[in-house]
Structure formats: structure tokens, C-alpha cells
Enzyme design. Structure first.
Site, short mmCIF file in Angstrom:
data_model
loop_
_atom_site.label_atom_id
_atom_site.label_comp_id
_atom_site.label_asym_id
_atom_site.label_seq_id
_atom_site.Cartn_x
_atom_site.Cartn_y
_atom_site.Cartn_z
N VAL A 54 12.54 -10.10 -18.66
CA VAL A 54 12.76 -8.97 -19.56
C VAL A 54 14.05 -9.23 -20.34
CG1 VAL A 54 13.29 -6.51 -19.71
CG2 VAL A 54 11.57 -7.31 -18.10
N CYS A 83 0.85 -1.19 0.00
CA CYS A 83 0.00 0.00 0.00
C CYS A 83 0.88 1.23 0.00
CB CYS A 83 -0.90 0.00 1.23
SG CYS A 83 -1.90 -1.50 1.43
N ASP A 103 -3.42 -9.70 7.82
CA ASP A 103 -2.26 -9.56 8.69
C ASP A 103 -2.24 -8.23 9.46
OD1 ASP A 103 -1.84 -8.23 6.25
OD2 ASP A 103 0.33 -8.36 6.43
N SER A 129 10.46 -12.66 -6.49
CA SER A 129 11.73 -12.22 -7.06
C SER A 129 12.89 -12.88 -6.33
CB SER A 129 11.84 -10.69 -6.97
OG SER A 129 13.16 -10.25 -7.21
N GLY A 130 14.01 -13.03 -7.01
CA GLY A 130 15.20 -13.63 -6.40
C GLY A 130 16.10 -12.63 -5.73
#
EC number: 6.3.5.4
Length: 596
Positions: A294, A2, A100, A367-368
Site C-alpha cells: 500500500v 474463522c 488441523d 506478513s512481516g
């Protein structure tokens, strides 16, 4: 995920204040397009504003600001282990939501600030206690979620992005010499400074308490343990038990980060980290994630490896060409639009493009990011480890190599790498031949290391973990993804995994090649032809912007114009492109200040 905004003033709020604060909140609408909310106490000068991107418990009952008893909160991010924390609270509280945010609020009510140590997640929050009249600002352990505040004579304003505060309050770029040096050598300004007077950037694991009298106290609720140096003994290969432990920790982290009430995908670069996440999700957790990557036709490109990996694992995959975006044509302006403050990481352009393409199909992506920092994955770590004995005796080695400089140019270059303090040695490695020009421009050079007793490779890894990652790499992912209202989660950024990797020691992590343990584990799931031969990186090619014809020469008022002109003339040379981009960004900031 957010956007949050608000203030704590030493006077009552006026109608004009409320209008400004709503403008501040709504300037973050890209971070939270699903809903908006506010709570304020005009008499006490408190305002909490929220823009919501709905991820968990999509019902309106989880809207923010949220109030429970005397506590009110606005919260950006996710606490992934909220179900376990809720269960541990037992019957102490009556919960009315399934998300949460309520758990975070009740856990704070139960344990106070020490509850932050229990959170496995990414977050930035503002919490107001009506009983104590204290406002608390807090950030997560690795700095995944941003939070900035602007201090004035009347109090403190805060927001999720620097640009929101800069635009709302029309702030001007007025850096001091140390801030200019930071950006010149590092490509960002180290927090809490930003280059804008009064505007502060909260560091990872920060806790700021603002009392009723307006006094602010800032502390850290967690620090990564100092690096352990244990290379006196001969390194031995990793055991099957250690590979299994890495698998188990990552699977736990991954499973927690797959909790959502919206579709989830994976950004697959083709490197070890994201490939391992794809393999574990598919083979161990039985989840076939949609994958995206990408391509960089004019740069370092791992897209073909990503396609091979997705095909082998049977995962749906899409490749997006970075050439499709036009934002790079005015990169300095685009970067300032994303970051608000000086930051030269162009990867944000590719992240935004990838997220906009993926947005119709997902709201959350994995993501890594973080794997390179935890498991010594960058090529520079290999260089520093290989030359660690030289760096340990840098002064003597530099003196000898300087005497040999007349014999061959390579001795001069080697001497330059070993010259000066550990900070200079690292910055020379980072910036290459342009380092001497940076030193000529700058009145000083950043001293960036606190652990001078450790080998340079340890110091660099800790600096990357606590500075480069949260101030450059993570912001590129956060700002780019949130511009498209996509939440990106990082399973490698887990304190349990950090503790495990740190316990292994440098010699074992590096002796068998960069990221040898994750690479060993990945071989269980992928054949050799699917693996990249080495670290290639996920870097947007700056040359695409810098080699455009008829670019205007930067005007940087801090430095001599002839010297800037000479450096700009070298912008097509790969060794000078990073410096040229930084000059262009400073020029754009100076232009904005003159226009204001």
C-alpha cells in the site's frame, strides 16, 4: 481463520437465548463467509457457534463445531505444525479429516492443556468437555487471534470480536480513570479491561476454565522469558553460523505457514522483515509469491522500495494507493466499527483496502509483523540504547539538565525525557511534546513496566511484545484482513525464533544498528539499492482525517471543554495529531453512549 461465539450459562437455554446467540455468531460472518454451524445443550446452558473461512481441508467433514468422543470444539486460526503433532499421536486415534482442528481436539484429549505448549500457530478456541462439564477458552502465545468474553449474573458469553458482543448486548462505554488514562497515553486499553463493564479481552497465552458451577479461573500457559541484559562485554559481529541459524528457523516457520489448500500471497512493505520473507520463499523454498503493498502519498511511503524488491526477486507485484479508500473521512467512526473498543491504530484502514483488492487472487497472506519486536527494529529502541547510560542514572541526569535549562531549550527538553519513572520516560518518548497536555488532562498515568531492574530499552521491547503488538499492531492486521475474509500469517511470530533472538542479548542486537542480524541475512539476497535506508513504518497518516475542513470539535465529558478545544485547535500539528485522534475517538464513544 474463522469466527467463534458461544456461552456458558447457569440456567437452561431458552428459544430467545438461541436467537440471540445465532445473531452473535452471524455478526462474525465476515470472518467466516464459507459456512456456519452450531452445537448446544439447552439443559446445561452451553452453546458453541462457528463461522468458517475454509483454508485447510476444504471438505465439509472439517466443519465446526467438531465433536470427538466427549469433547466439542470451535476454533479460530491455524496450528501450522498439525501434521507433526498428528504423527506424534501415532495410532492412538482414528482421524477422519486432513485438517488441523481434529488434531487440536485429539491432542487435547491426549494431553490436556499442556498440549498448547506444542502448538506452533495462531488460535483462539473454545472447548467443552461433556464428562467434566468444563468449558475452556484459550488464546495463542503472541495474541494473534482475538477472544473476548462478557460476564453477566447468568454466565459468560464469548466471541472473536468485541464489537459483536457490544452490539448484541447493547453495551455502553463506561470506563474508569485507569482505562481512560490507558487510552489517552497508549492509544488502547490494556487487557483484560475494555472500557465496557463486564466485557473482557483475553491476553496472549491465556487459558480460562469455566466450571459447571460457573466459576472461572484464568491463567497463562506461556510467558516470554524476561529480557537478558549482557552488554558488559564488547559486542562482536554476528557469525555466519548465526546468520545460517536465523535463515533455518525462519525457513522452517515460513514453510509451515505456507501450508494451505487455497492461494497464498505476501504483503510486502519494503522493510527488512517482509523483504526477508519474500527472499527466503523465493531463493530458499523456490516459491514465487504474489506480492502487494500500500502506498501513502501523504505519509511515510515504502512502496517504491517494495516494487524494487519484487522486481529483483522476479515476483509479481501490485501497489495499491491508500487514497482510494474513503473510510478515513470519518476515522473515529471507522475505527470503532473495526475494533469495537478504543484503538487509535489507523493502519487497519489500509490493511482492509489491501485485502479487499487482493481477495480475488488469494485467501491467505504472509506478513512481516513481529520482526521489529523480536529484533529491536523500531527507531525508539536505537534512541533508548544510545542513551542507556543516561537512563540508568536518570534522576541525577535530570537534576543536572534542569539546572542547565535556562542556558538552552534543548537542556529542558532532555530533562523532560528523563523525568519521573521508567513508565513516564517511555510515554514521553512515545507521545512527544503532547505528553504534558496528556498529563494535564489525566487523573493519573499508566505504570506499565514489571521489570524495573532492566534497562529501559529491554522493558520497552518486552512491553511492545506483550502489550503494544497484541493490542494495537496485530488487531489492525486481524480486523482489517478479516473484514475482507483474508487470513494473515506471521512467520516471525514463532517461539523458536523468539528464543533464538532473546539468547543473542541486547548489545549484539543493537550495537550494529536496528535489526542488524536480519539485515545481514537479507544482504545475501538483495543488493544495497533495494534496501530501505532505515525504519520508515507502515502508518496510515492521521493528518489526512484531521486536516479536513469543518471537522466538529470533540466533546469529551471526562475533561474540561475549553482544554479539549485548545488541544483540538492544534490538530494540524504533527506532534498533536495522535492526541487529537484519541480525543475524537473518545468523543464518538461518548456520543454513542448519549444516543443509547
Amino acid at each position: 481463520m474463522c469466527g467463534i461465539a458461544g456461552c456458558r450459562l447457569s440456567r437452561p437455554l431458552t428459544p430467545d437465548d438461541l436467537a440471540v446467540l445465532r445473531t452473535l455468531r452471524d455478526s462474525l460472518s465476515h470472518r467466516g463467509p464459507d459456512d456456519q454451524g452450531e452445537w448446544y445443550d439447552s439443559e446445561k446452558g452451553i452453546y458453541l457457534g462457528h463461522r468458517r473461512l475454509s483454508i485447510i481441508d476444504l471438505d465439509q467433514r472439517s466443519a465446526q463445531p467438531m465433536t470427538r468422543d466427549h469433547l466439542r470444539i470451535v476454533y479460530n486460526g491455524e496450528t501450522y505444525n498439525y501434521k507433526e503433532i498428528r504423527e506424534s499421536l501415532g495410532n492412538r486415534f482414528h482421524f477422519t479429516t486432513e485438517g488441523d482442528t481434529e488434531v487440536v481436539l485429539r491432542a487435547w484429549q491426549n494431553d490436556g492443556a499442556k498440549t498448547l505448549e506444542r502448538f506452533d500457530g495462531m488460535f483462539a478456541l473454545a472447548l467443552y468437555d461433556e464428562e467434566t462439564q468444563e468449558l475452556v477458552l484459550a488464546t495463542d502465545a503472541f495474541g494473534e487471534k482475538p477472544l473476548f468474553y462478557y460476564q453477566t449474573n447468568e454466565g459468560v458469553f464469548f466471541a472473536s470480536e468485541a464489537g459483536a458482543l457490544i452490539k448484541t448486548f447493547n453495551l455502553s462505554f463506561t470506563p474508569d480513570e485507569s482505562e481512560i488514562a490507558d487510552f489517552l497515553f497508549l492509544g488502547y486499553i490494556r487487557p483484560p479491561q475494555t472500557g465496557f463493564r463486564g466485557l473482557m479481552n483475553m491476553t496472549p497465552a491465556s487459558l480460562a476454565r469455566i466450571k459447571a458451577d460457573g466459576k472461572m479461573q484464568v491463567s497463562r500457559w506461556w510467558r516470554p522469558a524476561p529480557p537478558i541484559q549482557n552488554d558488559s562485554a564488547r559486542a562482536h559481529p554476528f557469525t555466519e553460523e548465526e546468520r545460517n541459524r536465523l535463515r533455518d528457523i525462519l525457513c522452517r516457520s515460513l514453510a509451515l505457514r505456507l501450508r494451505a489448500d487455497v492461494p497464498i500471497g505476501l504483503f510486502l512493505s519494503g522493510g527488512v522483515d517482509s523483504s526477508l520473507l519474500a527472499a527466503l520463499a523465493s531463493r530458499e523454498l523456490g516459491i514465487a509469491l504474489q506480492t502487494y503493498t500500500v502506498s501513502f502519498p501523504d505519509g511515510m511511503d515504502e512502496s517504491r522500495y517494495a516494487a524494487h524488491i519484487a522486481q529483483h526477486l522476479g515476483l509479481p507485484h501490485r501497489t495499491i494507493s491508500s487514497a482510494e479508500s474513503g473510510l478515513w473521512q470519518d476515522s473515529p467512526r471507522a475505527l470503532l466499527d473495526f475494533y469495537g473498543i478504543p484503538n487509535d491504530n489507523m493502519t487497519v484502514l489500509a490493511v482492509e483496502q489491501m485485502c479487499k483488492t487482493a481477495k480475488p487472487f488469494l485467501t491467505v497472506a504472509l506478513s512481516g509483523i513481529g520482526g521489529d519486536e523480536l529484533f529491536y527494529g523500531y527507531n525508539k529502541y536505537a534512541t533508548l540504547y544510545k542513551r542507556r547510560h543516561l537512563y540508568r542514572h536518570a534522576a541525577v541526569a535530570h537534576s543536572v539538565l534542569r539546572k542547565l535549562s535556562s542556558v538552552h531549550q534543548k537542556f529542558y527538553m532532555a530533562a523532560e525525557m528523563l523525568k519521573g519513572t521508567p513508565s513516564r520516560q517511555y510515554l514521553r518518548l512515545k507521545n512527544g511534546p503532547a505528553m504534558s497536555d496528556m498529563e494535564s488532562l489525566s487523573a493519573g498515568m499508566p505504570e506499565i513496566f514489571d521489570h524495573a531492574s532492566c534497562d529501559l530499552v529491554h522493558q520497552v521491547r518486552l512491553f511492545d511484545l506483550t502489550s503494544s503488538m497484541p493490542q494495537s499492531y496485530i488487531p489492525a492486521t486481524d480486523r482489517g484482513s478479516m473484514r475482507a475474509a483474508v487470513e494473515v500469517r506471521a512467520p516471525f511470530l514463532c517461539r523458536e525464533l523468539y528464543d533464538f533472538s532473546s539468547s543473542l542479548g541486547l548489545s549484539r542486537l543493537m550495537a550494529f544498528g536496528c535489526k542488524s542480524l536480519p539485515r545481514d541475512l537479507l544482504r545475501r539476497y538483495l543488493p544495497p539499492h533495494c534496501l530501505t535506508p532505515g525504519k520508515q513504518g507502515f502508518t496510515f497518516p492521521a493528518g489526512r482525517y484531521l486536516t479536513q475542513p469543518e471537522l466538529i470539535t470533540p466533546v469529551v465529558p471526562f475533561w474540561d471543554g475549553h482544554e479539549v478545544d485548545a488541544l483540538w485547535a492544534k490538530r494540524a500539528e504533527p506532534d498533536y495529531q495522535t492526541l487529537a485522534l484519541r480525543l475524537a475517538i473518545l468523543s464518538e464513544l461518548s456520543r454513542e453512549r448519549r444516543a443509547a
